[in-house]
Design a protein around this motif. Structure first.
Motif, PDB file in Angstrom:
ATOM      1  N   UNK A  78       2.029   1.860  -3.449  1.00 47.90           N
ATOM      2  CA  UNK A  78       0.914   2.360  -4.261  1.00 47.90           C
ATOM      3  C   UNK A  78       0.643   3.825  -3.956  1.00 47.90           C
ATOM      4  N   UNK A  79       0.718   4.169  -2.659  1.00 45.22           N
ATOM      5  CA  UNK A  79       0.458   5.560  -2.286  1.00 45.22           C
ATOM      6  C   UNK A  79       1.476   6.481  -2.953  1.00 45.22           C
ATOM      7  N   UNK A  80       2.711   6.021  -3.008  1.00 44.76           N
ATOM      8  CA  UNK A  80       3.746   6.839  -3.625  1.00 44.76           C
ATOM      9  C   UNK A  80       3.523   6.952  -5.134  1.00 44.76           C
ATOM     10  N   UNK A  81       3.212   5.816  -5.755  1.00 41.56           N
ATOM     11  CA  UNK A  81       2.917   5.849  -7.194  1.00 41.56           C
ATOM     12  C   UNK A  81       1.714   6.754  -7.477  1.00 41.56           C
ATOM     13  N   UNK A  82       0.716   6.658  -6.596  1.00 40.80           N
ATOM     14  CA  UNK A  82      -0.508   7.428  -6.833  1.00 40.80           C
ATOM     15  C   UNK A  82      -0.236   8.927  -6.807  1.00 40.80           C
ATOM     16  N   UNK A  83       0.850   9.318  -6.138  1.00 42.03           N
ATOM     17  CA  UNK A  83       1.197  10.743  -6.122  1.00 42.03           C
ATOM     18  C   UNK A  83       1.978  11.141  -7.366  1.00 42.03           C
ATOM     19  N   UNK A  84       2.249  10.167  -8.221  1.00 40.77           N
ATOM     20  CA  UNK A  84       2.993  10.493  -9.425  1.00 40.77           C
ATOM     21  C   UNK A  84       4.489  10.311  -9.255  1.00 40.77           C
ATOM     22  N   UNK A  85       4.861   9.652  -8.161  1.00 36.38           N
ATOM     23  CA  UNK A  85       6.271   9.392  -7.929  1.00 36.38           C
ATOM     24  C   UNK A  85       6.675   8.171  -8.759  1.00 36.38           C
ATOM     25  N   UNK A 113      10.978   5.740  -0.120  1.00 36.07           N
ATOM     26  CA  UNK A 113       9.959   5.033   0.658  1.00 36.07           C
ATOM     27  C   UNK A 113      10.424   3.633   1.026  1.00 36.07           C
ATOM     28  N   UNK A 118       0.798  -1.209   0.000  1.00 41.30           N
ATOM     29  CA  UNK A 118       0.000   0.000   0.000  1.00 41.30           C
ATOM     30  C   UNK A 118       0.839   1.271   0.000  1.00 41.30           C
ATOM     31  N   UNK A 119       1.983   1.212   0.679  1.00 41.80           N
ATOM     32  CA  UNK A 119       2.840   2.405   0.717  1.00 41.80           C
ATOM     33  C   UNK A 119       3.410   2.711  -0.654  1.00 41.80           C
ATOM     34  N   UNK A 152      12.331   6.895  -7.412  1.00 50.20           N
ATOM     35  CA  UNK A 152      12.147   7.745  -6.236  1.00 50.20           C
ATOM     36  C   UNK A 152      11.397   7.003  -5.152  1.00 50.20           C
TER      37      UNK A 152
END
Ligand SMILES: Nc1ncnc2c1ncn2[C@@H]1O[C@H](COP(=O)(O)OP(=O)(O)OP(=O)(O)O)[C@@H](O)[C@H]1O
Ligand SMILES: [Mg+2]
Lengths: 367, 247
Positions: free
Chosen positions: A265-272, A281, A262-263, A276
């Motif tokens: 995914x959260x980073x990807x979801x921000x466009x990272x 992360x 999930x972490x 990075x």
């Protein structure tokens, strides 16, 4: 009541200050050491052993030992004889390094040891520490092996603690980044990269290091075009780095897998992007979680440098043994091995302490 | 209401292996609209919302987010992800960073802003979700409701055009649900385009412009809250409402 509570009178309740009295200490001793008949017997037996042997050992090591003299005749046969050790100390430290160039060794020792306060410091920005760690191998190579700014030193002139230190530090600094790349590669979405990394790790783990060292010293030459030679030191470092990286890669891969997806995914979801996300992360957490296992691996790697003795390189163990093949001092291996043990203990224990420090620091942030 | 489309799905299909998770999904969401997606467990709500920011790919059909058509092109994926913010059921905060660092992360590493500037923006948003006083704590030191509010603030830092919520309150204790819903209400009132998977029917009734009901991978009903709660068109929706409201 075994503790006295010094109450603090104030409007807001403060945590009471607890002081231990002498009686409390007696109680603690009784509870921990003499709690049952079996406890008492074990405590007494161990005390008896310690009381008999510690004086004997100290006597052998120090009180009856001989520190000065010129020949074997000066030695006390029933205690340690430190004469050769003291006489050859310079040789143990610098090996056959050219005497007028010894400042280069001293500088590298200082640079290597400087890494410790740097690693322990809380204030130093991480970027500087990382830079230092990555540059250290290059600087050490330039200092000890020369070839760039300083005169070239032949590999046979590297020996003793200098060589152990050189191999240990460079292998430790370089194996971690290689391991991180291997660990990421083994989880890559591209099958080719995944296969290559997995295959590499499996192969390296399944073959003894010594075999690779022999191969590096003998076989590599067969595959190179005639006339091209790679310094044996470079080949040995290559083996040390790439073998221990395979083990570290598995440690790190395990830690990466423990990070909830999930972490990521959260980073990807921000466009990272992938890199990075990994750098900020995943890796910080994975590396923190693998500190105990990595420290063990670093200690193992440092001790593994003694294996290069097999290839005729005289690292610290090699130089110490060499002195006791000298006719005058033949057969006095024990003192030499005490010295070698002390040398390795001092360094490995420091590494372990650094690990403990890291763990404490991570616990303090209590995320 | 602005009639421009924020999200447009036409004939979207998705398979997990041989299992079809989305079947011919057609949906349009206008800018500023709040759409609530509900339906029984396993009906594909999470899958649908995750295809909108490319956390899951789709196999057939077309998805346009803010006029950008989602394709395999990494540039498009990046663009879409930057224009959408996502809030997850389990918060998914970064546990090794403080609340403030969680919120500056995107600004610094995606937007490339400096530390000071990012912190200003992050603090402003933390104030908005009423959690500014906790900025130096780690996520593990916060309650679930507080964590979810931080997660919302974090998603908002990149000033997305569309917010996606996947059951943002279903991992929370009842007394914390309202503080998160409060924040979502404010967002909805402020005109944010929102797509929420949620079983909070109170929120749906009050703030949804439309309710989308899904079952086994298909959208089987799209209606306004009034219609949906008073006279659901399908039997399945009736049953679902009965179950969820009797709870
Ligand atoms: N990674 C996956 N691989 C295979 N099948 C999956 C995967 N993710 C989801 N599915 C299946 O797709 C279907 C839809 O799942 P989804 O998570 O979208 O349901 P949902 O509507 O969000 O349910 P819930 O209310 O329980 O969250 C389920 O039947 C699920 O088993
Ligand atoms: Mg779901």
């Amino acid at each position: 009541m075994i503790t006295q509570i010094t109450a603090v009178a104030s409007t807001q309740a403060k945590r009471p200050v607890v002081r231990k009295s002498a009686r409390d200490y007696l109680y603690i001793i009784r509870r921990n050491l003499f709690n049952s008949p079996v406890d008492t017997i074990v405590t007494l037996a161990i005390s008896a052993l310690l009381i008999t042997y510690i004086p004997l050992i100290l006597d052998w090591l120090y009180f009856s030992a001989v520190f000065s003299g010129a020949t074997r005749a000066a030695c006390n046969p029933s205690a340690a004889c430190w004469i050769p050790i003291i006489n050859f100390m310079d040789y143990y430290i610098y090996g056959p390094f050219p005497i007028d160039q010894r400042w280069r060794v001293d500088t590298s020792f200082v640079l290597g040891l400087l890494a410790f306060p740097l690693l322990f410091s809380q204030r130093m920005p991480q970027k500087i520490i990382l830079m230092y760690i990555f540059l250290l191998p290059l600087v050490l190579w330039a200092l000890l092996k020369g070839g760039v700014f300083l005169s070239d030193i032949s590999t046979t002139a590297l020996g003793g603690m200098t060589l152990t230190f050189f191999l240990g530090i460079i292998a430790m600094c370089l194996s971690l980044p290689v391991a991180i790349i291997l660990a990421l590669g083994r989880r890559s979405r591209l099958p080719i990269i995944r296969w290559v990394c997995s295959g590499y790790i499996e192969l390296v783990r399944a073959v003894p290091v010594l075999t690779f060292l022999f191969m590096a010293s003998l076989m590599l030459q067969l595959f190179l075009p005639g006339g091209v030679t790679i310094d044996v030191l470079f080949r040995i470092l290559f083996v040390l780095v790439f073998v221990s990286a395979a083990y570290k890669a598995e440690i790190i891969r395990g830690a990466i897998q423990a990070i909830p997806s999930g972490q990521i995914e959260a980073s990807y979801a921000m466009g990272c992007g992938y890199w990075k996300t990994m750098a900020y992360i995943v890796m910080p957490q994975a590396l923190r979680n693998s500190v105990p296992a990595l420290i063990t691996n670093f200690i193992g790697l440092f001790k593994e440098t003694t294996l290069v003795m097999i290839l005729g390189l005289l690292e610290v163990m090699g130089v110490v043994r060499a002195t006791f093949e000298n006719a005058e001092w033949i057969g006095m291996h024990v003192e030499g091995m005490v010295l070698v043990s002390f040398f390795f203990f001092a360094i490995c224990f420091s590494i372990a302490q650094y690990g403990a420090h890291l763990e404490r620091r991570i616990k303090r942030t209590k995320y | 209401m602005n009639t421009q489309l924020a999200v447009k799905l036409t004939g979207v299909d998705k398979w997990y292996g041989d299992f079809q998770a989305l079947k011919n999904i057609n949906l349009q969401v206008a800018k500023g609209e709040t759409v609530v997606i509900c339906g029984p467990s396993g009906s594909g709500k999470s899958t649908l919302i995750r295809t909108l920011n490319c956390l899951e790919g789709h196999d057939l059909g077309e998805i346009c987010i803010d006029g950008v058509r989602i394709s395999d092109n990494l540039k498009d994926v990046e663009k879409v992800r930057k224009s959408t913010g996502m809030v997850f059921q389990h918060f998914n905060l970064f546990p090794h960073m403080t609340v403030l660092d969680n919120c500056t992360f995107g600004l610094r590493h995606v937007r490339g802003l400096g530390v000071i500037e990012s912190q200003e923006i992050a603090r402003e948003l933390l104030r908005k979700v009423q959690i500014a006083d906790q900025e130096s704590k780690y996520p593990g030191q916060l309650s679930g409701g507080q964590q979810q509010r931080v997660a919302i603030a974090r998603a908002l830092t990149l000033s997305p055009d569309i917010m996606l919520f996947d059951e943002p309150t279903s991992a929370l204790d009842p007394e914390m649900i309202s503080e998160v819903l409060e924040v979502m209400r404010d967002l909805s009132k402020a005109g944010m385009t929102m797509i929420c998977v949620t079983h909070e029917m109170g929120f749906a009734k009050e703030f949804a412009d439309r309710i989308v009901f899904m079952e086994t991978g298909s959208i089987i009903e799209v209606s306004t809250p009034q219609e949906f709660f008073s006279a659901p068109k399908t039997e399945r929706a009736k049953l679902f409402l009965k179950q969820i409201l009797s709870h």
